[in-house]
Design an enzyme around this catalytic site. Structure first.
Site, PDB file in Angstrom:
ATOM      1  N   SER A  16     -63.710  67.600 -10.911  1.00  0.00           N
ATOM      2  CA  SER A  16     -65.243  67.702 -10.103  1.00  0.00           C
ATOM      3  C   SER A  16     -65.015  67.963  -8.793  1.00  0.00           C
ATOM      4  O   SER A  16     -66.021  67.957  -8.295  1.00  0.00           O
ATOM      5  CB  SER A  16     -65.294  65.994 -10.888  1.00  0.00           C
ATOM      6  OG  SER A  16     -64.919  64.792 -10.336  1.00  0.00           O
ATOM      7  N   LEU A  96     -46.233  66.596  -2.136  1.00  0.00           N
ATOM      8  CA  LEU A  96     -45.733  67.911  -1.744  1.00  0.00           C
ATOM      9  C   LEU A  96     -44.153  67.393  -1.384  1.00  0.00           C
ATOM     10  O   LEU A  96     -44.307  66.925  -0.008  1.00  0.00           O
ATOM     11  CB  LEU A  96     -46.509  68.829  -1.019  1.00  0.00           C
ATOM     12  CG  LEU A  96     -47.596  69.798  -2.346  1.00  0.00           C
ATOM     13  CD1 LEU A  96     -48.293  69.993  -1.330  1.00  0.00           C
ATOM     14  CD2 LEU A  96     -47.098  70.156  -3.305  1.00  0.00           C
ATOM     15  N   HIS A 112     -58.385  61.347  -0.779  1.00  0.00           N
ATOM     16  CA  HIS A 112     -58.318  60.094  -1.658  1.00  0.00           C
ATOM     17  C   HIS A 112     -59.073  59.006  -2.015  1.00  0.00           C
ATOM     18  O   HIS A 112     -60.126  58.533  -0.632  1.00  0.00           O
ATOM     19  CB  HIS A 112     -56.459  59.848  -0.963  1.00  0.00           C
ATOM     20  CG  HIS A 112     -56.079  58.349  -1.110  1.00  0.00           C
ATOM     21  ND1 HIS A 112     -55.392  57.886  -2.070  1.00  0.00           N
ATOM     22  CD2 HIS A 112     -56.556  57.298  -1.278  1.00  0.00           C
ATOM     23  CE1 HIS A 112     -54.882  57.211  -2.744  1.00  0.00           C
ATOM     24  NE2 HIS A 112     -55.421  55.930  -2.381  1.00  0.00           N
TER      25      HIS A 112
HETATM   26  C1  GRF Z   1     -60.478  61.776  -7.316  1.00  0.00           C
HETATM   27  O1  GRF Z   1     -60.664  60.331  -7.138  1.00  0.00           O
HETATM   28  C2  GRF Z   1     -59.228  62.128  -5.891  1.00  0.00           C
HETATM   29  O2  GRF Z   1     -59.644  61.040  -4.827  1.00  0.00           O
HETATM   30  C3  GRF Z   1     -57.855  61.461  -6.761  1.00  0.00           C
HETATM   31  O3  GRF Z   1     -58.029  62.154  -7.958  1.00  0.00           O
HETATM   32  C4  GRF Z   1     -59.398  62.003  -8.180  1.00  0.00           C
HETATM   33  C5  GRF Z   1     -59.762  63.618  -8.705  1.00  0.00           C
HETATM   34  O4  GRF Z   1     -61.163  63.548  -9.527  1.00  0.00           O
HETATM   35  N1  GRF Z   1     -56.936  62.318  -5.799  1.00  0.00           N
HETATM   36  P1  GRF Z   1     -61.337  65.668 -10.244  1.00  0.00           P
HETATM   37  O5  GRF Z   1     -60.289  65.715 -10.520  1.00  0.00           O
HETATM   38  O6  GRF Z   1     -61.656  65.863  -8.800  1.00  0.00           O
HETATM   39  O7  GRF Z   1     -62.464  65.402 -10.896  1.00  0.00           O
END
Ligand code: GRF
Length: 223
Positions: A16, A96, A112
């Site tokens: 997303s 990484l 995050h």
């Molecule tokens: C998000 O909450 C991001 O902060 C975390 O993983 C999730 C990824 O969501 N690192 P998406 O795949 O972008 O929907």
């Protein structure tokens, strides 16, 4: 118009955040182009999103490499092959190593779902709920060799409600993720991000809003 920033987006799941970056680019709010989407998970829905927008994809599965170094080298080589200026981790579930970080110094960002340095690592939303925090949020930061420990570019705050579940809190945080990630990338594209030690300065940032829940304040109108 200046040259567009060339992005490599690293994903593992739903994508997303990738979608939000695509939408901001397509609406000319973000002066960037996604050169490649790299997934370590062949089944990530993020790959379908990329294909719908005719963005090249690469699947690099960590299981097929004998060491973390080789996996990281394959990712770094792919980023270079697509002439990527900035790599953005968007739900990328691998850590990484210095092998790739040294090749892309301050050229890799992560998002995050917590207010770092609180609740790093997995399940930031669940950690905030279980801890009983009254506020949580999300953080965009440069990636360093630690876990969610690099210099912080922007954060957004959301309340944690007594009625929240992990899902409702995650959704509230995700709405802010979709605003602050394109914003951080746009500042990078404009050459406005300076890093001194751990401190990040946004050159000619927005008007400080001491009651606001984004810091630094957004200078982009998000979708
Ligand atoms: C998000 O909450 C991001 O902060 C975390 O993983 C999730 C990824 O969501 N690192 P998406 O795949 O972008 O929907």
């Amino acid at each position: 118009m200046e040259k567009k920033l060339s992005l490599g987006v690293l994903v593992s799941g739903s994508g997303s955040n990738l979608q939000s970056i695509i939408d901001h680019i397509e609406q000319d709010r973000l002066n960037a182009a996604i050169a490649v989407v790299i997934s370590n998970n062949p089944h990530a829905y993020a790959l379908t999103r990329a294909e719908k927008h005719h963005i090249p994809t690469a699947v690099i599965t960590h299981e097929t490499f004998s060491s973390r170094e080789e996996f990281d080298r394959a990712i770094a080589d792919t980023l270079d092959a697509y002439a990527v200026d900035l790599a953005v981790m968007a739900g990328f579930m691998r850590i990484l190593s210095p092998h790739i970080l040294n090749r892309f110094p301050q050229r890799i960002m992560n998002i995050h779902p917590a207010l770092l340095p609180s609740f790093p690592g997995l399940h930031g939303q669940r950690q905030a709920l279980e801890y009983g925090a009254r506020f949580s949020g999300c953080t965009v930061h440069f990636v360093d060799a630690g876990i969610d420990s690099g210099p912080i570019i922007i954060q957004a705050v959301v309340p944690v409600l007594e009625t929240d579940t992990e899902d409702t809190l995650s959704a509230r945080i995700l709405r802010e993720e979709h605003r602050i990630y394109p914003q951080a990338i746009q500042w990078y594209a404009e050459g406005r991000i300076q890093v001194h030690n751990r401190q990040v300065k946004i050159i000619a940032g927005g008007i400080p809003d001491t009651d606001g829940h984004h810091n630094p304040p957004l200078t982009m109108t998000s979708l």
